[in-house]
Scaffold this motif. Structure first.
Motif, PDB file in Angstrom:
ATOM      1  N   LEU A 177       0.829  -1.201   0.000  1.00 40.49           N
ATOM      2  CA  LEU A 177       0.000   0.000   0.000  1.00 40.49           C
ATOM      3  C   LEU A 177       0.868   1.257   0.000  1.00 40.49           C
ATOM      4  N   GLU A 178       1.930   1.245   0.792  1.00 39.56           N
ATOM      5  CA  GLU A 178       2.819   2.401   0.812  1.00 39.56           C
ATOM      6  C   GLU A 178       3.492   2.609  -0.541  1.00 39.56           C
ATOM      7  N   GLU A 179       3.858   1.504  -1.211  1.00 37.94           N
ATOM      8  CA  GLU A 179       4.456   1.620  -2.537  1.00 37.94           C
ATOM      9  C   GLU A 179       3.464   2.232  -3.525  1.00 37.94           C
ATOM     10  N   VAL A 180       2.198   1.787  -3.457  1.00 39.06           N
ATOM     11  CA  VAL A 180       1.165   2.315  -4.348  1.00 39.06           C
ATOM     12  C   VAL A 180       0.980   3.811  -4.109  1.00 39.06           C
ATOM     13  N   LYS A 181       0.905   4.213  -2.866  1.00 37.73           N
ATOM     14  CA  LYS A 181       0.686   5.622  -2.555  1.00 37.73           C
ATOM     15  C   LYS A 181       1.877   6.481  -2.991  1.00 37.73           C
ATOM     16  N   LYS A 182       3.085   5.984  -2.786  1.00 34.92           N
ATOM     17  CA  LYS A 182       4.263   6.738  -3.204  1.00 34.92           C
ATOM     18  C   LYS A 182       4.307   6.894  -4.720  1.00 34.92           C
ATOM     19  N   GLU A 185       1.838   9.505  -5.701  1.00 37.07           N
ATOM     20  CA  GLU A 185       2.345  10.846  -5.423  1.00 37.07           C
ATOM     21  C   GLU A 185       3.319  11.293  -6.513  1.00 37.07           C
ATOM     22  N   LYS A 186       4.207  10.399  -6.937  1.00 44.24           N
ATOM     23  CA  LYS A 186       5.182  10.744  -7.967  1.00 44.24           C
ATOM     24  C   LYS A 186       4.516  11.045  -9.308  1.00 44.24           C
ATOM     25  N   MET A 187       3.353  10.404  -9.556  1.00 46.90           N
ATOM     26  CA  MET A 187       2.638  10.613 -10.813  1.00 46.90           C
ATOM     27  C   MET A 187       1.710  11.827 -10.743  1.00 46.90           C
ATOM     28  N   GLY A 188       1.595  12.429  -9.578  1.00 45.74           N
ATOM     29  CA  GLY A 188       0.728  13.588  -9.425  1.00 45.74           C
ATOM     30  C   GLY A 188      -0.750  13.239  -9.401  1.00 45.74           C
ATOM     31  N   TRP A 189      -1.074  12.047  -8.898  1.00 43.79           N
ATOM     32  CA  TRP A 189      -2.467  11.605  -8.840  1.00 43.79           C
ATOM     33  C   TRP A 189      -3.107  12.041  -7.530  1.00 43.79           C
ATOM     34  N   TRP A 190      -4.437  12.097  -7.550  1.00 45.41           N
ATOM     35  CA  TRP A 190      -5.193  12.282  -6.316  1.00 45.41           C
ATOM     36  C   TRP A 190      -5.207  10.970  -5.531  1.00 45.41           C
ATOM     37  N   ILE A 191      -5.090  11.088  -4.219  1.00 45.79           N
ATOM     38  CA  ILE A 191      -5.122   9.923  -3.330  1.00 45.79           C
ATOM     39  C   ILE A 191      -6.108  10.238  -2.213  1.00 45.79           C
ATOM     40  N   THR A 192      -7.111   9.377  -2.067  1.00 45.07           N
ATOM     41  CA  THR A 192      -8.177   9.611  -1.097  1.00 45.07           C
ATOM     42  C   THR A 192      -8.363   8.370  -0.237  1.00 45.07           C
ATOM     43  N   ASN A 193      -8.516   8.570   1.059  1.00 42.60           N
ATOM     44  CA  ASN A 193      -8.740   7.463   1.983  1.00 42.60           C
ATOM     45  C   ASN A 193     -10.221   7.373   2.336  1.00 42.60           C
ATOM     46  N   LEU A 194     -10.803   6.193   2.148  1.00 39.19           N
ATOM     47  CA  LEU A 194     -12.195   5.922   2.535  1.00 39.19           C
ATOM     48  C   LEU A 194     -12.207   4.708   3.449  1.00 39.19           C
ATOM     49  N   GLU A 195     -12.215   4.951   4.749  1.00 35.59           N
ATOM     50  CA  GLU A 195     -12.197   3.880   5.739  1.00 35.59           C
ATOM     51  C   GLU A 195     -11.015   2.948   5.480  1.00 35.59           C
ATOM     52  N   ASN A 196     -11.269   1.672   5.028  1.00 33.56           N
ATOM     53  CA  ASN A 196     -10.159   0.733   4.862  1.00 33.56           C
ATOM     54  C   ASN A 196      -9.696   0.618   3.419  1.00 33.56           C
ATOM     55  N   SER A 197     -10.077   1.552   2.551  1.00 31.87           N
ATOM     56  CA  SER A 197      -9.636   1.495   1.165  1.00 31.87           C
ATOM     57  C   SER A 197      -9.106   2.854   0.722  1.00 31.87           C
ATOM     58  N   TRP A 198      -8.282   2.818  -0.313  1.00 31.93           N
ATOM     59  CA  TRP A 198      -7.667   4.015  -0.858  1.00 31.93           C
ATOM     60  C   TRP A 198      -8.039   4.127  -2.325  1.00 31.93           C
TER      61      TRP A 198
END
Length: 446
Positions: A177-182, A185-198
């Motif tokens: 999950l941390e790799e996906v989020k990083k 971020e590098k691609m300039g995408w939006w990242i949103t947390n909804l309870e137990n999913s991203w």
């Protein structure tokens, strides 16, 4: 009383086949013409290029597939009584091409499942009434353009025409999950947390969502979208209640990432068995181009994880949009605006450049062909015996006679035995044995 059901994999059909008198081709087609029920997956749109509402979509499933209106007659001649239609090619001609497909099939009297004016219609079973009983078919797809997904109707807002979806998400462990989020971020995408999913998506495309579900275990795996899963199982239950023979179809290109395209993602066999538990007597999964996957005999029912390409006429589509030539420009010897369809087809091997899966769809397979199962059914829907008729595929229109390109030709001798042995090997993980008897594979039920 028993009756026979003949099945095929995907049909990408754009030429007349009723004029072909090759014995090896006719002997395969006669399996459908002589069966009580014939089924295929129609993986194209039927339309004329100058139809008012036909436009080439911005993204197609590879080649922009198109079939002339006479193809509906050819399907009927070949013995196909009912077809599935959910796939990544169903809307290659936009909504106009989709409507034209429905019109052509309706006029010739071939029921179809998997596409509709909204999600409810696309997900609903199609029915075929025959002398031996009523057939119900549900068709769905994991592989499709995101905008091609049929939309759900509300009391205050109409739905959207398209494909019946069976979407999937990813369950990921903490490190993944941390790799996906990083990476997001590098691609300039939006990242949103909804309870137990991203949820990740490109900026501005706030409904083009890639969902990653947190879990404690390490690793990453595909999981079916729960709403789509339950909705399709509900339709299968409905088909089972309303028919004597219930069939479920899933179009899928995905494979198990750590394996090769001949191996389904882990969740697919589980969903296929759930489909049988919901009432499906026959489950057809296809679309891998592997060319085939294994077979599972399960609870007096049969699951085919891929039968292979039946008609594969990707190289005789007569006209292609500019986007096609842009995709394969690396192999073109002329500017893409001047290229002909034949030059576009020749450019594909040069432009493919596949890194994963290594070598592309079929590079790992010892055979190139398909199989035609003829299932002997009891009057209460149980599978009694399955004969698997092996066929070879003449895929490339520019190598050999064009008239037979993309047609299935009966395999005999050692070639037939090799196909049967390959199917048996792919079926072993499902504890299903395929025996070779006089040029065909056989699965028997106790």
């Amino acid at each position: 009383m028993t009756y026979d059901v003949a099945l095929s994999g995907d049909s990408l059909l754009n030429r007349r086949i009723s004029v072909i008198d090759e014995p090896d081709f006719r002997s395969i087609i006669e399996l459908f013409q002589n069966a009580d029920i014939g089924y295929t997956h129609l993986e194209t749109s039927i339309y004329d290029y100058d139809d008012d509402e036909m436009f080439p979509v911005a993204e197609a499933g590879g080649t922009w597939q198109r079939a002339p209106p006479f193809v509906a007659e050819e399907l009927k001649w070949a013995g196909f009584d009912i077809v599935s239609h959910a796939s990544n090619h169903a809307l290659d001609g936009a909504y106009g091409g989709l409507y034209s497909t429905w019109e052509a099939l309706d006029e010739i009297g071939i029921p179809y499942a998997g596409t509709g004016m909204d999600l409810g219609e696309a997900r609903a079973p199609a029915y075929l009434d025959t002398e031996v009983g009523r057939v119900g078919l549900v068709s769905m797809a994991t592989s499709f353009q995101r905008w091609a997904r049929a939309g759900e109707a509300r009391s205050d807002f109409r739905g959207r025409p398209g494909v019946n979806p069976l979407r999937y998400n990813y369950e990921v462990g903490p490190e993944e999950l941390e790799e996906v989020k990083k990476l997001g971020e590098k691609m300039g995408w939006w990242i949103t947390n909804l309870e137990n999913s991203w949820l990740l998506h490109p900026p501005g495309l706030h409904n083009t969502l890639f969902e990653f579900i947190e879990r404690d275990e390490p690793g990453m795996e595909m999981v079916p979208n729960e709403d789509d899963r339950e909705g399709n199982l509900r339709s299968i239950r409905d088909a089972s209640r309303q028919s004597d023979l219930a069939m479920a179809h899933l179009h899928i290109h995905e494979w198990k990432p750590e394996e090769d395209p001949s191996v389904s993602p882990d969740w697919v066999p589980e969903f296929a068995r759930d489909s049988v538990d919901a009432g499906a007597d026959i489950v057809i999964v296809q679309g891998s181009h592997a060319p085939f996957r294994g077979i599972e005999a399960y609870d007096d029912s049969i699951i085919f994880y891929d039968l292979g390409d039946f008609f594969l006429m990707s190289n005789t589509v007569e006209k292609l949009p500019a986007d096609y030539y842009t995709r394969w420009r690396r192999g073109l010897e002329v500017h893409r605006k001047d290229a002909t369809p034949s030059e576009g087809y020749d450019a594909r091997p040069e432009s493919w450049g596949v890194v994963h899966p290594p070598g592309g769809y079929r590079s790992h397979s010892p055979v190139l062909g398909n199989i035609v199962p003829v299932c002997e059914m009891s009057d209460d829907g149980d599978v009694l015996r399955v004969e698997l008729h092996p066929a070879l595929m003449g895929e490339k229109a520019l190598e050999g006679p064009v008239k037979t390109a993309g047609l299935p030709m009966r395999a005999t001798g050692q070639k037939a035995q090799k196909i049967v042995e390959h199917i048996d090997a792919l079926s072993q993980p499902y504890d299903t044995e395929v025996t070779h008897e006089d040029g065909v594979g056989v699965i028997t039920f106790e």
